[in-house]
Design a protein around this motif. Structure first.
Motif, PDB file in Angstrom:
ATOM      1  N   UNK A  29      38.990  54.777  47.747  1.00  0.00           N
ATOM      2  CA  UNK A  29      39.603  54.442  46.594  1.00  0.00           C
ATOM      3  C   UNK A  29      38.549  53.551  46.910  1.00  0.00           C
ATOM      4  N   UNK A  30      37.591  53.580  45.154  1.00  0.00           N
ATOM      5  CA  UNK A  30      36.532  53.436  44.941  1.00  0.00           C
ATOM      6  C   UNK A  30      36.783  51.715  44.015  1.00  0.00           C
ATOM      7  N   UNK A  31      35.827  50.870  43.828  1.00  0.00           N
ATOM      8  CA  UNK A  31      36.103  50.016  42.652  1.00  0.00           C
ATOM      9  C   UNK A  31      35.112  50.662  42.062  1.00  0.00           C
ATOM     10  N   UNK A  32      35.474  49.929  41.126  1.00  0.00           N
ATOM     11  CA  UNK A  32      33.945  50.945  39.580  1.00  0.00           C
ATOM     12  C   UNK A  32      32.558  49.991  39.177  1.00  0.00           C
ATOM     13  N   UNK A  33      31.637  50.182  40.111  1.00  0.00           N
ATOM     14  CA  UNK A  33      30.836  49.372  40.468  1.00  0.00           C
ATOM     15  C   UNK A  33      30.633  49.352  39.353  1.00  0.00           C
ATOM     16  N   UNK A  34      29.803  50.159  38.799  1.00  0.00           N
ATOM     17  CA  UNK A  34      29.288  49.038  37.752  1.00  0.00           C
ATOM     18  C   UNK A  34      29.802  47.776  36.235  1.00  0.00           C
ATOM     19  N   UNK A  35      31.149  48.216  36.249  1.00  0.00           N
ATOM     20  CA  UNK A  35      31.850  47.258  35.887  1.00  0.00           C
ATOM     21  C   UNK A  35      32.432  45.847  36.248  1.00  0.00           C
ATOM     22  N   UNK A 189      37.915  30.117  39.995  1.00  0.00           N
ATOM     23  CA  UNK A 189      39.216  30.507  41.472  1.00  0.00           C
ATOM     24  C   UNK A 189      38.019  29.577  42.902  1.00  0.00           C
ATOM     25  N   UNK A 190      39.038  30.143  43.865  1.00  0.00           N
ATOM     26  CA  UNK A 190      38.452  29.023  44.002  1.00  0.00           C
ATOM     27  C   UNK A 190      37.822  29.898  45.680  1.00  0.00           C
ATOM     28  N   UNK A 191      38.458  31.351  45.736  1.00  0.00           N
ATOM     29  CA  UNK A 191      37.919  32.096  46.014  1.00  0.00           C
ATOM     30  C   UNK A 191      37.473  34.134  45.735  1.00  0.00           C
ATOM     31  N   UNK A 192      36.362  34.148  46.043  1.00  0.00           N
ATOM     32  CA  UNK A 192      35.669  35.410  45.576  1.00  0.00           C
ATOM     33  C   UNK A 192      37.005  36.781  45.839  1.00  0.00           C
ATOM     34  N   UNK A 193      37.576  36.867  46.328  1.00  0.00           N
ATOM     35  CA  UNK A 193      38.920  38.190  46.619  1.00  0.00           C
ATOM     36  C   UNK A 193      39.410  37.192  45.542  1.00  0.00           C
ATOM     37  N   UNK A 194      40.000  36.577  45.380  1.00  0.00           N
ATOM     38  CA  UNK A 194      41.214  35.783  44.394  1.00  0.00           C
ATOM     39  C   UNK A 194      40.035  36.055  42.863  1.00  0.00           C
ATOM     40  N   UNK A 195      38.812  36.055  42.527  1.00  0.00           N
ATOM     41  CA  UNK A 195      38.114  36.757  41.347  1.00  0.00           C
ATOM     42  C   UNK A 195      38.365  37.499  41.352  1.00  0.00           C
ATOM     43  N   UNK A 196      37.693  38.605  42.173  1.00  0.00           N
ATOM     44  CA  UNK A 196      38.155  40.095  42.349  1.00  0.00           C
ATOM     45  C   UNK A 196      39.994  40.475  41.578  1.00  0.00           C
ATOM     46  N   UNK A 197      40.881  39.722  42.180  1.00  0.00           N
ATOM     47  CA  UNK A 197      41.605  40.751  41.652  1.00  0.00           C
ATOM     48  C   UNK A 197      41.915  40.206  40.730  1.00  0.00           C
ATOM     49  N   UNK A 198      41.590  38.606  39.624  1.00  0.00           N
ATOM     50  CA  UNK A 198      41.378  37.999  38.341  1.00  0.00           C
ATOM     51  C   UNK A 198      40.924  39.425  37.773  1.00  0.00           C
ATOM     52  N   UNK A 199      39.857  39.692  37.811  1.00  0.00           N
ATOM     53  CA  UNK A 199      38.858  40.444  37.718  1.00  0.00           C
ATOM     54  C   UNK A 199      39.447  42.258  36.659  1.00  0.00           C
ATOM     55  N   UNK A 200      40.454  42.573  38.061  1.00  0.00           N
ATOM     56  CA  UNK A 200      41.317  43.638  38.025  1.00  0.00           C
ATOM     57  C   UNK A 200      41.788  43.279  36.492  1.00  0.00           C
ATOM     58  N   UNK A 201      42.354  42.240  36.272  1.00  0.00           N
ATOM     59  CA  UNK A 201      43.699  42.270  34.643  1.00  0.00           C
ATOM     60  C   UNK A 201      41.926  42.375  33.957  1.00  0.00           C
ATOM     61  N   UNK A 202      41.175  42.663  34.044  1.00  0.00           N
ATOM     62  CA  UNK A 202      40.545  42.621  32.766  1.00  0.00           C
ATOM     63  C   UNK A 202      39.787  44.595  32.639  1.00  0.00           C
ATOM     64  N   UNK A 203      39.705  44.891  34.028  1.00  0.00           N
ATOM     65  CA  UNK A 203      39.128  46.527  34.833  1.00  0.00           C
ATOM     66  C   UNK A 203      40.486  47.333  33.857  1.00  0.00           C
ATOM     67  N   UNK A 204      41.606  46.443  34.359  1.00  0.00           N
ATOM     68  CA  UNK A 204      42.557  47.109  34.368  1.00  0.00           C
ATOM     69  C   UNK A 204      42.807  48.231  35.481  1.00  0.00           C
ATOM     70  N   UNK A 205      41.815  48.017  36.303  1.00  0.00           N
ATOM     71  CA  UNK A 205      41.838  49.288  37.968  1.00  0.00           C
ATOM     72  C   UNK A 205      42.947  47.830  39.063  1.00  0.00           C
ATOM     73  N   UNK A 206      44.049  49.233  39.171  1.00  0.00           N
ATOM     74  CA  UNK A 206      45.086  49.712  40.291  1.00  0.00           C
ATOM     75  C   UNK A 206      44.992  50.257  41.456  1.00  0.00           C
ATOM     76  N   UNK A 207      44.296  49.621  42.467  1.00  0.00           N
ATOM     77  CA  UNK A 207      44.047  50.599  43.032  1.00  0.00           C
ATOM     78  C   UNK A 207      45.631  50.759  44.295  1.00  0.00           C
TER      79      UNK A 207
END
Length: 264
Positions: A29-35, A189-207
DNA sequence: CTGGGGATGGGGCCC
DNA sequence: AGGGCCCCATCCCCA
């Protein structure tokens, strides 16, 4: 904030996944980098390759993990009786890709919590570090920190919680300063990975996908909870009626709503 | 009331 | 020592 994980728990024999194995696996799996990158501020690491071979932990639960509940005794089951559990541990999802090192951004991270070493913080920047309380004595005399007798708690100036180490306090203070901000909605958010998890709520990514159904999840923990729904034996059991639940919260709700008492 | 998904926070451990 | 990642826990909301 009702959550109270700030206080160190009593010694807990946590299971230790083999992280080295996790990191060695090939990407699937990879993130959708640009987004993602468009949604992450500079402090947030870039998407990372997800790890397909990381496996879920065994579903045999230590009762310590759920003191109020009664985890089912998986260990008492014969090995052939828990194929489901084995199966669940071999999902191909896994690894959130929650963060990795940023591609060495040209400018320093906006956060005041960059890789400043504790030593440099201690003597010089301590007072400037937002949230830190009064300078502990051992920081004015670092040698004292090694002496258990002179150990002094580090206090958070926001909530006055005490921590035995500066590192723990610094991490805690992030929960007050929330240095990681979503570029899309501004939520912090307090930590980067929390933010990344949150960003998925925008992207709809579900890895994280379930191997038993077509569902996918943005968060590994949520997949883990979902996997319980496929399990015949739930982890949490009501002491009164012996009914089992997939989540402790469900057991709590069941108990709070008044357990009828009889098995269901 | 129950079951489940979504989202989030925090401590611990490993590298 | 610090960052990254993991797991656990919990709240909220909806069906």
């Amino acid at each position: 904030m009702p959550r109270s994980f700030l206080v160190r728990k009593p010694a807990c024999s946590r299971r230790r996944p083999n992280y080295s194995e996790l990191h060695d696996s090939s990407p699937e799996f990879t993130f959708q980098q640009p987004y993602d990158q468009a949604h992450l501020l500079a402090a947030i690491p870039p998407p990372e390759v997800l790890n397909p071979t990381a496996s879920l932990p065994t579903l045999i639960w230590d009762s310590l993990l759920a003191p109020q509940a009664q985890p089912i005794g998986w260990a008492s089951l014969l090995p052939q009786e828990i194929p489901k559990a084995v199966e669940l541990t071999s999902l191909s999802d896994e690894d959130s890709g929650k963060g990795s090192q940023p591609p060495s951004p040209p400018s320093p991270a906006p956060s005041s919590f960059s890789s400043t070493s504790a030593s440099s913080l201690e003597a010089e920047g301590y007072a400037a570090f937002p949230g830190l309380g009064p300078l502990p004595k051992q920081l004015s005399g670092l040698s004292g920190a090694k002496d258990p007798q002179s150990r002094k708690a580090f206090n958070c100036k926001y909530c006055n919680k005490e921590y035995i180490s500066l590192g723990a306090l610094k991490m805690h203070i992030r929960s007050h300063t929330l240095p990681c901000v979503c570029a899309t909605c501004g939520k912090a958010f307090s930590r980067p990975w929390l933010l990344q998890g949150h960003v998925r709520t925008h992207t709809g990514e579900k890895p994280f996908s379930c191997s038993h159904c077509s569902r996918a999840f943005a968060d590994r923990s949520n997949l883990r909870a979902h996997l319980q729904t496929h399990s015949d034996v739930k982890k949490y059991q009501c002491k009164t009626c012996s009914r089992t639940f997939s989540r402790m919260s469900l057991l709590h709700k069941h108990q709070e709503s008044g357990c009828s008492g009889g098995p269901r």
